[in-house]
Design a protein around this motif. Structure first.
Motif, PDB file in Angstrom:
ATOM      1  N   ASP A  92       0.830  -1.201   0.000  1.00  0.00           N
ATOM      2  CA  ASP A  92       0.000   0.000   0.000  1.00  0.00           C
ATOM      3  C   ASP A  92       0.864   1.249   0.000  1.00  0.00           C
ATOM      4  OD1 ASP A  92      -2.686   0.251  -0.299  1.00  0.00           O
ATOM      5  OD2 ASP A  92      -3.188  -0.354   1.743  1.00  0.00           O
ATOM      6  N   ALA A  93       1.891   1.221   0.820  1.00  0.00           N
ATOM      7  CA  ALA A  93       2.805   2.357   0.929  1.00  0.00           C
ATOM      8  C   ALA A  93       3.480   2.625  -0.415  1.00  0.00           C
ATOM      9  CB  ALA A  93       3.847   2.095   2.006  1.00  0.00           C
ATOM     10  N   VAL A  94       3.899   1.541  -1.089  1.00  0.00           N
ATOM     11  CA  VAL A  94       4.533   1.676  -2.397  1.00  0.00           C
ATOM     12  C   VAL A  94       3.590   2.378  -3.366  1.00  0.00           C
ATOM     13  CG1 VAL A  94       5.351   0.403  -4.427  1.00  0.00           C
ATOM     14  CG2 VAL A  94       6.056  -0.320  -2.142  1.00  0.00           C
ATOM     15  N   TYR A  95       2.347   1.907  -3.405  1.00  0.00           N
ATOM     16  CA  TYR A  95       1.378   2.465  -4.348  1.00  0.00           C
ATOM     17  C   TYR A  95       0.983   3.901  -3.998  1.00  0.00           C
ATOM     18  CZ  TYR A  95       0.756  -2.233  -6.294  1.00  0.00           C
ATOM     19  OH  TYR A  95       0.957  -3.436  -6.901  1.00  0.00           O
ATOM     20  N   ARG A  96       0.865   4.163  -2.703  1.00  0.00           N
ATOM     21  CA  ARG A  96       0.436   5.508  -2.293  1.00  0.00           C
ATOM     22  C   ARG A  96       1.523   6.545  -2.549  1.00  0.00           C
ATOM     23  NH1 ARG A  96      -1.926   3.727   2.060  1.00  0.00           N
ATOM     24  NH2 ARG A  96       0.050   3.937   3.169  1.00  0.00           N
ATOM     25  N   ASP A  97       2.788   6.118  -2.402  1.00  0.00           N
ATOM     26  CA  ASP A  97       3.891   7.055  -2.595  1.00  0.00           C
ATOM     27  C   ASP A  97       4.219   7.280  -4.066  1.00  0.00           C
ATOM     28  OD1 ASP A  97       3.881   7.004   0.094  1.00  0.00           O
ATOM     29  OD2 ASP A  97       5.875   6.133   0.372  1.00  0.00           O
ATOM     30  N   LEU A  98       3.487   6.637  -4.945  1.00  0.00           N
ATOM     31  CA  LEU A  98       3.728   6.782  -6.380  1.00  0.00           C
ATOM     32  C   LEU A  98       3.242   8.150  -6.868  1.00  0.00           C
ATOM     33  CD1 LEU A  98       4.956   4.192  -7.263  1.00  0.00           C
ATOM     34  CD2 LEU A  98       2.786   3.506  -8.263  1.00  0.00           C
ATOM     35  N   PRO A  99       3.992   8.785  -7.780  1.00  0.00           N
ATOM     36  CA  PRO A  99       3.514  10.051  -8.341  1.00  0.00           C
ATOM     37  C   PRO A  99       2.175   9.847  -9.051  1.00  0.00           C
ATOM     38  CG  PRO A  99       5.454   9.234  -9.522  1.00  0.00           C
ATOM     39  CD  PRO A  99       5.301   8.405  -8.288  1.00  0.00           C
ATOM     40  N   ALA A 100       1.176  10.570  -8.595  1.00  0.00           N
ATOM     41  CA  ALA A 100      -0.188  10.378  -9.101  1.00  0.00           C
ATOM     42  C   ALA A 100      -0.330  10.791 -10.566  1.00  0.00           C
ATOM     43  CB  ALA A 100      -1.185  11.141  -8.241  1.00  0.00           C
ATOM     44  N   ASP A 101       0.547  11.649 -11.032  1.00  0.00           N
ATOM     45  CA  ASP A 101       0.426  12.077 -12.435  1.00  0.00           C
ATOM     46  C   ASP A 101       1.017  11.048 -13.389  1.00  0.00           C
ATOM     47  OD1 ASP A 101       2.859  12.619 -11.294  1.00  0.00           O
ATOM     48  OD2 ASP A 101       3.250  14.382 -12.535  1.00  0.00           O
ATOM     49  N   ALA A 102       2.040  10.323 -12.949  1.00  0.00           N
ATOM     50  CA  ALA A 102       2.645   9.302 -13.808  1.00  0.00           C
ATOM     51  C   ALA A 102       1.847   8.001 -13.759  1.00  0.00           C
ATOM     52  CB  ALA A 102       4.088   9.046 -13.385  1.00  0.00           C
TER      53      ALA A 102
END
Lengths: 231, 231
Positions: free
Chosen positions: B186-196
């Motif tokens: 979850d942390a990996v996915y949440r920390d992903l740049p939302a625009d990319a």
DNA sequence: ACCTGAACACCGTTCAAGT
DNA sequence: ACCTGAACACCGTTCAAGT
């Protein structure tokens, strides 16, 4: 006679990129299982201990190598068709990319791949599913199912290519190998007592037959049709 | 003081059965990857070379062990419902049996299992599909697809159980482990740049959420619905 | 900081020799 | 026939020591 002359390209300082690139090349050459930390180090003209400056362990190195293999996947474009055609093309390309690097796909079955290249193709997979009007929860679970399909299909292809190379190193026709492979399995099924295994016996030729491409396309169609049948 | 007295059960002469049974027990205790020919030999109080009288190599031993794991699968009976209910039950039971023995399921991804127990469940799988009116060619290809689903699902379960044991050896609630596992992802996915990665970002909670059992049932329903949509 | 020689604790498999 | 001691050719990983 200055400092020891060398034929190799000036000792090329170690880097994570060089390590991972070398690992993928060795996977192709020797097979996934045969690629050891020591062989990678040898190929880079260093000792195995040096690799641990860049990588925690063999598994992490293979995860990075997995992501490099995924980098080969070209995303389908608009002219490739509607969301479904593009999704099928995307899945086929991921399977083909992984399957061409021996058992590197096995990484995808023990890990949830989170490298940048894996995220790139996952993003596109989810985007296409959503574009197809699949609801959000189904998209998430479908991505999981496609992941299983992709990894296991890639391993199947890798095993076939390995058997092909083993029996016929001169790259003969795919038909020749397919015959050698299914000949053994066919024999197993045919020699089975028909009273104990009536269905296997009856379906024997169908179980081993069927060209790879048509089979794969059929399986993907099953999953997608099933997906559309939900909700 | 006659011939050296021993506490162990009179040295129990070696046999293929004893070797395979011991191997499965060690797979459960130490994990698939950690079970070496030497450890199996040690458990049987002999040297590793002795095993090669009964078995060609480690892979063959593991194939035999795979078949022993499949022996645990009880075939569904008439009172379990119609062909589809029984098929779902059968697949669930195979996944559960394999998944409870660490990564023994990995054998099913590189081989086509042809041991007697594997043939027993394959026969029943094909019989049920045929009973459902699926045409013969589709039965054969469906068995292949179910095989991929079974092996990859079992590996997923085995990985989850392994993680569970690693973080919590006292067998705490499944919820606790599930939380620890998906917390990282979850942390990996949440920390992903939302625009990319807009889609991954949007679906993040759904990607990691969902109780295992419901997810598995959904996936199996997708495959079966898709199968029925053919022909 | 980056690198590495040497060591530790292992592997799978073979084979000559024993019973 | 069945078994095995010893060896061969490897493993992944660590760590003290070097630059």
């Amino acid at each position: 006679m200055s400092a020891t002359p060398r034929t190799r390209p000036e000792k090329s300082t170690l880097s994570l990129d060089a390590i991972v690139t070398t690992t993928l090349a060795l996977v192709d050459e020797l097979g996934y299982a045969a690629v050891s930390m020591r062989r990678v180090a040898q190929a880079l003209e260093t000792g195995p201990a040096s690799l641990y400056v860049y990588v925690r362990d063999r598994h992490e190195l293979m995860s990075l190598t997995y992501d490099l293999a995924i980098a080969e996947v070209v995303l389908p474009v608009e002219s490739d068709g509607d969301w479904r055609a593009r999704l099928e093309l995307l899945v086929d390309r991921i399977v083909a990319a992984l399957g061409s690097h021996d058992d590197i796909a096995s990484i995808g079955l023990s890990d949830v791949p989170t490298g940048p290249q894996s995220l790139r193709v996952t993003e596109e997979l989810l985007r296409l599913l959503r574009a197809g009007g699949i609801d959000d929860a189904a998209c998430a679970w479908a991505a999981d199912l496609f992941g299983q399909y992709i990894s296991s299909s890639a391993l199947e292809i890798a095993a076939r290519l390995r058997a092909q190379r083993a029996t016929d190193p001169t790259h003969a026709s795919e038909a020749a190998m397919s015959a050698a492979m299914s000949a053994h399995l066919d024999a197993v099924y045919r020699d089975l007592p028909a009273d104990a295994y009536p269905t296997i016996h009856a379906l024997a030729p169908l179980l081993t037959g069927g060209e790879g491409g048509k089979r794969a396309a059929w399986k993907l169609r099953v999953i997608l049709d099933g997906l559309l049948a939900q909700g």
